[in-house]
Scaffold this active site. Structure first.
Site, short mmCIF file in Angstrom:
data_model
loop_
_atom_site.label_atom_id
_atom_site.label_comp_id
_atom_site.label_asym_id
_atom_site.label_seq_id
_atom_site.Cartn_x
_atom_site.Cartn_y
_atom_site.Cartn_z
N TYR A 138 0.04 4.79 -1.93
CA TYR A 138 -0.95 5.55 -1.33
C TYR A 138 -0.54 6.27 -0.02
O TYR A 138 -0.97 7.16 0.27
CB TYR A 138 -2.10 4.46 -1.25
CG TYR A 138 -3.54 5.18 -0.76
CD1 TYR A 138 -4.22 6.25 -1.76
CD2 TYR A 138 -3.95 5.12 0.54
CE1 TYR A 138 -5.16 6.81 -1.38
CE2 TYR A 138 -5.08 5.63 0.68
CZ TYR A 138 -5.74 6.56 -0.14
OH TYR A 138 -7.18 7.24 0.21
N GLN B 25 -11.26 -8.90 10.74
CA GLN B 25 -10.83 -7.61 10.94
C GLN B 25 -12.08 -6.58 10.96
O GLN B 25 -12.80 -6.66 10.38
CB GLN B 25 -9.88 -7.26 9.80
CG GLN B 25 -10.36 -6.96 8.44
CD GLN B 25 -10.44 -8.48 7.44
OE1 GLN B 25 -11.01 -9.63 8.27
NE2 GLN B 25 -10.01 -8.55 6.38
N THR B 26 -12.01 -5.62 11.67
CA THR B 26 -13.18 -4.65 11.83
C THR B 26 -12.74 -3.11 11.02
O THR B 26 -11.71 -3.03 11.03
CB THR B 26 -13.49 -4.33 13.52
OG1 THR B 26 -12.17 -3.52 14.03
CG2 THR B 26 -13.59 -5.51 14.02
N ASP C 100 -3.44 -6.09 5.68
CA ASP C 100 -4.73 -5.80 5.91
C ASP C 100 -4.83 -5.37 7.46
O ASP C 100 -4.74 -6.31 8.24
CB ASP C 100 -5.50 -6.79 5.46
CG ASP C 100 -6.95 -6.10 4.96
OD1 ASP C 100 -7.12 -5.23 4.97
OD2 ASP C 100 -7.68 -7.45 4.62
N ARG D 284 -9.56 -0.51 12.20
CA ARG D 284 -9.59 0.73 11.74
C ARG D 284 -10.58 1.57 12.28
O ARG D 284 -11.88 1.29 12.17
CB ARG D 284 -9.65 1.04 10.14
CG ARG D 284 -8.19 0.81 9.61
CD ARG D 284 -7.61 2.17 9.46
NE ARG D 284 -6.01 1.75 9.44
CZ ARG D 284 -5.73 1.69 8.03
NH1 ARG D 284 -6.34 1.49 7.22
NH2 ARG D 284 -4.44 1.56 8.09
N ARG E 171 0.80 -1.46 -0.08
CA ARG E 171 -0.10 -0.20 -0.03
C ARG E 171 0.83 1.31 -0.09
O ARG E 171 0.50 2.22 0.23
CB ARG E 171 -0.80 0.01 1.21
CG ARG E 171 -1.86 -1.34 1.55
CD ARG E 171 -2.55 -1.20 2.73
NE ARG E 171 -3.43 -0.27 3.06
CZ ARG E 171 -4.56 -0.50 2.74
NH1 ARG E 171 -5.11 -1.71 2.22
NH2 ARG E 171 -5.49 0.47 2.88
N1 LIG Z 1 -13.64 7.00 0.15
C1 LIG Z 1 -12.85 6.68 1.36
O1 LIG Z 1 -12.95 5.73 1.91
C2 LIG Z 1 -11.60 7.47 1.39
C3 LIG Z 1 -10.80 6.98 2.73
C4 LIG Z 1 -9.83 8.02 2.87
C5 LIG Z 1 -9.25 8.86 2.06
N2 LIG Z 1 -10.14 9.23 1.13
C6 LIG Z 1 -9.70 10.06 0.09
O2 LIG Z 1 -10.62 11.01 -0.27
C7 LIG Z 1 -10.40 11.45 -1.63
C8 LIG Z 1 -11.71 11.23 -2.53
O3 LIG Z 1 -12.00 9.88 -2.38
P1 LIG Z 1 -13.21 9.05 -3.22
O4 LIG Z 1 -13.70 7.83 -2.17
O5 LIG Z 1 -14.26 10.05 -3.53
O6 LIG Z 1 -12.38 8.43 -4.32
P2 LIG Z 1 -12.80 8.31 -5.87
O7 LIG Z 1 -12.04 7.44 -6.53
O8 LIG Z 1 -14.23 7.76 -5.97
O9 LIG Z 1 -12.69 9.65 -6.35
C9 LIG Z 1 -11.45 10.24 -6.82
C10 LIG Z 1 -11.60 10.97 -7.92
O10 LIG Z 1 -10.44 11.68 -8.42
C11 LIG Z 1 -10.14 11.50 -9.78
N3 LIG Z 1 -8.76 11.72 -10.09
C12 LIG Z 1 -7.81 10.61 -9.53
N4 LIG Z 1 -6.58 10.87 -10.02
C13 LIG Z 1 -6.89 12.25 -10.85
C14 LIG Z 1 -6.04 13.14 -11.20
N5 LIG Z 1 -4.31 12.93 -11.49
N6 LIG Z 1 -6.37 14.28 -11.84
C15 LIG Z 1 -7.70 14.69 -11.73
N7 LIG Z 1 -8.69 13.67 -11.32
C16 LIG Z 1 -8.25 12.66 -10.69
C17 LIG Z 1 -10.73 10.31 -10.15
O11 LIG Z 1 -11.40 10.39 -11.49
C18 LIG Z 1 -12.10 10.40 -9.09
O12 LIG Z 1 -13.22 10.83 -9.76
C19 LIG Z 1 -9.43 10.68 -2.25
O13 LIG Z 1 -8.05 11.67 -2.09
C20 LIG Z 1 -9.09 9.76 -1.40
O14 LIG Z 1 -7.64 9.22 -1.22
C21 LIG Z 1 -11.30 8.40 0.74
#
Ligand SMILES: NC(=O)c1ccc[n+]([C@@H]2O[C@H](COP(=O)([O-])OP(=O)(O)OC[C@H]3O[C@@H](n4cnc5c(N)ncnc54)[C@H](O)[C@@H]3O)[C@@H](O)[C@H]2O)c1
Length: 316
Positions: free
Chosen positions: A147, A210-211, A271, A275, A144
């Site tokens: 990320y 896992q939770t 994993d 969390r 991972r």
């Molecule tokens: N959903 C979760 O559980 C969660 C948890 C922790 C953090 N996050 C963070 O929140 C943010 C949004 O998450 P999400 O669940 O909506 O993700 P998602 O994948 O549904 O949305 C991410 C969006 O970013 C766009 N994208 C990716 N790379 C890009 C780039 N280089 N230029 C322009 N657009 C780009 C994708 O097309 C997508 O529409 C992310 O940064 C993610 O890491 C989400």
């Protein structure tokens, strides 16, 4: 108010765009549709205060010639484990160059910027629940790592621009957000389970004990809006305190879908066993706590996925 949402075609961004339009903001979404979908913005497209730019956040050009910007929410980044594992370079670029580009737009417009980090900055920590002061245990070469390191970079860039350039940055750390706009084919646990159950397939669990704590997307949007309106840096956990084992989650989804069965296989390497956020800081600083129960949120998600079975297949 003019708010730019990078990654606004994804799960969180698309719901946020609709909410901000309801609140009267002008909204510009920038997205390269690498993991998000235009269909998520169907209700926004055509709104007189809404603009959609197809572009990559790592390309400065797609952030040019914006009307005066008052707020930025930087979400652009692959977020599903299958996606960031397949796209480590794109993930690192979005989180590094893309984050710096977003921060520079905030600097040049004097705008507030809220950046999405992640609970993944806690890595394999044994602290439970995770407070924001907890230092993550991260393997820079682990499965991972692209990320996790990207999200650590995002936070470091945010504090760096705040300290040296006076950018009004704020960082949120979401924990497992789910809800409508997660399409069939999205590999994250909730849509993967919902899609399998609705199709009457077997839900394959890696371990199962896992939770996780799961946050419904409208609650995540409430928290991000509160963060946008204040001047705190954070970082602030945004998640739910209600924990559920993956096995219990699978059973609940099967019950709601009325189909599917269970298979338990070997747990995955790296994993996290649990969390769960400590939510004191969010309550104290943002005055925010989640409102949608897990039972309610899962029912809404299963219903939405049942109605949208024929929509765009998520990329992974
Ligand atoms: N959903 C979760 O559980 C969660 C948890 C922790 C953090 N996050 C963070 O929140 C943010 C949004 O998450 P999400 O669940 O909506 O993700 P998602 O994948 O549904 O949305 C991410 C969006 O970013 C766009 N994208 C990716 N790379 C890009 C780039 N280089 N230029 C322009 N657009 C780009 C994708 O097309 C997508 O529409 C992310 O940064 C993610 O890491 C989400």
């Amino acid at each position: 108010m003019h708010t730019v949402i990078t990654g606004g075609a994804g799960l969180i961004g698309s719901h946020l765009a609709l909410r901000l339009l309801d609140l009267g903001h002008e909204v510009t979404v920038i997205d390269n549709f690498s993991t998000g979908h235009r269909a998520n913005l169907d209700q926004a497209i055509g709104h007189r205060k809404f603009a959609l730019r197809f572009g990559d956040i790592t390309d400065r050009y797609c952030l040019g010639s914006l009307n005066a910007v008052t707020g930025i929410v930087h979400l652009a980044c692959p977020a599903a484990p299958a996606m960031y594992s397949q796209m480590p370079i794109e993930t690192l670029r979005a989180g590094s160059q893309g984050t710096m580009n977003a921060l520079e737009v905030a600097e040049s417009h004097g705008a507030r910027i809220v950046l999405a980090s992640s609970s993944d900055v806690y890595g394999d920590t044994t602290t439970h629940p995770q407070t924001e002061t907890c230092r993550g245990a991260i393997d820079p070469l682990g499965p991972r790592s692209a990320y996790e390191v990207t999200k650590m970079f995002t936070e470091a860039a945010a504090i760096g621009y705040q300290r040296s350039e006076g950018v009004r940055a704020g960082v949120v750390r979401p924990f497992n957000v789910y809800g409508p706009h997660m399409w069939r084919g999205d590999s994250r646990v909730v849509p993967a389970f919902c899609a399998a159950a609705l199709e009457g397939r077997t839900l394959t669990l890696h371990g199962g004990t896992q939770t996780r704590s799961l946050l419904y997307v409208s609650d995540a949007v409430d928290a991000i809006c509160a963060m946008l309106e204040c001047d705190e840096f954070g970082p602030i956990n945004i998640g739910a305190t209600e924990e559920i084992s993956i096995k219990e989650l699978a059973k609940t989804v099967i019950e709601l879908a009325g189909a599917g069965d269970l298979e338990v296989i070997e747990a995955r390497q790296a994993d996290a066993p649990s969390r769960c956020p400590d939510m004191s800081r969010a309550a104290e600083i943002l005055g925010w706590t989640p409102r949608v129960s897990l039972a309610e949120g899962l029912a809404l998600t299963v219903d939405w996925m049942r109605e949208h079975r024929d929509g765009p297949e998520a990329a992974a």
